[in-house]
Scaffold this active site. Structure first.
Site, mmCIF file in Angstrom:
data_model
loop_
_atom_site.group_PDB
_atom_site.id
_atom_site.type_symbol
_atom_site.label_atom_id
_atom_site.label_comp_id
_atom_site.label_asym_id
_atom_site.label_seq_id
_atom_site.Cartn_x
_atom_site.Cartn_y
_atom_site.Cartn_z
ATOM 1 N N TRP A 1 67.807 6.460 114.107
ATOM 2 C CA TRP A 1 66.791 5.590 114.692
ATOM 3 C C TRP A 1 65.644 6.371 115.334
ATOM 4 O O TRP A 1 65.172 6.030 116.403
ATOM 5 C CB TRP A 1 67.403 4.621 115.707
ATOM 6 C CG TRP A 1 68.707 4.029 115.275
ATOM 7 C CD1 TRP A 1 69.912 4.202 115.887
ATOM 8 C CD2 TRP A 1 68.967 3.196 114.145
ATOM 9 N NE1 TRP A 1 70.899 3.532 115.210
ATOM 10 C CE2 TRP A 1 70.336 2.892 114.129
ATOM 11 C CE3 TRP A 1 68.177 2.679 113.128
ATOM 12 C CZ2 TRP A 1 70.936 2.106 113.161
ATOM 13 C CZ3 TRP A 1 68.775 1.890 112.151
ATOM 14 C CH2 TRP A 1 70.128 1.618 112.185
ATOM 15 N N PHE B 1 58.784 -17.234 100.081
ATOM 16 C CA PHE B 1 58.623 -18.462 100.847
ATOM 17 C C PHE B 1 59.978 -19.065 101.236
ATOM 18 O O PHE B 1 60.089 -19.796 102.212
ATOM 19 C CB PHE B 1 57.789 -19.491 100.081
ATOM 20 C CG PHE B 1 58.505 -20.172 98.947
ATOM 21 C CD1 PHE B 1 59.137 -21.384 99.145
ATOM 22 C CD2 PHE B 1 58.553 -19.591 97.689
ATOM 23 C CE1 PHE B 1 59.802 -22.014 98.109
ATOM 24 C CE2 PHE B 1 59.210 -20.210 96.650
ATOM 25 C CZ PHE B 1 59.845 -21.426 96.854
ATOM 26 N N THR B 2 61.034 -18.724 100.527
ATOM 27 C CA THR B 2 62.350 -19.304 100.809
ATOM 28 C C THR B 2 62.938 -18.837 102.138
ATOM 29 O O THR B 2 63.922 -19.406 102.602
ATOM 30 C CB THR B 2 63.349 -18.992 99.678
ATOM 31 O OG1 THR B 2 63.496 -17.578 99.564
ATOM 32 C CG2 THR B 2 62.878 -19.566 98.359
#
Length: 153
Positions: A36, A53-54
Site C-alpha cells: 500500500w 452503467f450496471t
C-alpha cells in the site's frame, strides 16, 4: 481495470474527485516490499476504463428484475465518461497509459486480479460537505452530491 459507472446526478466535480482518487490510490507495494505504498502513476502501470452503467443497477422488489433508473442516461453519460477519461489522461500525463473501450458496446473483457483487491471509489452524496486529504496531504472539500463509481480490480 476501472469499471466506471455514472449516477444520474453526477457532475464534473464528481469526475474530478474520482479521478484524483483513482490515480492517487496506493494499491501496490514499494521496492522494499511494504504494501500500500505506490499508486498507478508511480508504478507507471496502465489503466483500462470500461463504462459500466450496471454498477447502479438494483433488483426490483416484486419481480427481481434489473432496474437501472439510477444510472445516467446514455447521451449525457457518454459525454461525462469521455470527460472522465480525458481527465485521467491529463492528470496522468501520458495518454498511452489510459485506455478505454467503446462506450455502450457489448464487450468481452478479461481481468486477472493481482491479489484479492477490489476498491470502490465513490463520490457519495452527503448532507454536508466533508474535508478529505488529497495525495499531497492538503485538505480539500469532498463533493456533496452525486455518486460516480469507479471500481478498481
Amino acid at each position: 481495470m476501472a469499471l466506471v459507472g455514472l449516477h444520474e446526478d453526477d457532475t464534473e466535480e464528481d469526475l474530478k474527485y474520482c479521478c484524483r482518487r483513482l490515480l492517487g490510490a496506493k494499491l501496490w507495494e514499494n521496492e522494499a516490499g511494504k504494501p500500500w505504498r505506490h499508486g498507478v502513476k508511480t508504478k507507471q502501470y496502465e489503466v483500462l476504463c470500461v463504462s459500466q452503467f450496471t454498477l447502479y443497477g438494483t433488483l426490483s422488489k416484486k419481480k427481481w428484475q434489473p432496474d437501472y433508473k439510477l444510472s445516467m442516461k446514455a447521451v449525457p453519460a457518454k459525454d461525462l465518461y469521455d470527460k472522465f477519461v480525458r481527465q485521467l489522461r491529463d492528470a496522468y500525463g501520458d495518454d498511452t497509459k489510459i485506455s478505454d473501450g467503446i462506450f455502450g458496446a457489448m464487450m468481452d473483457v478479461q481481468l486477472i486480479n493481482d491479489g484479492p483487491v477490489t476498491i470502490i471509489i465513490e463520490s457519495e452524496p452527503t448532507t454536508k460537505n466533508t474535508n478529505i486529504s488529497n495525495e499531497e496531504g492538503k485538505e480539500e472539500e469532498k463533493p456533496s452530491s452525486s455518486t460516480t463509481t469507479t471500481e478498481l480490480s
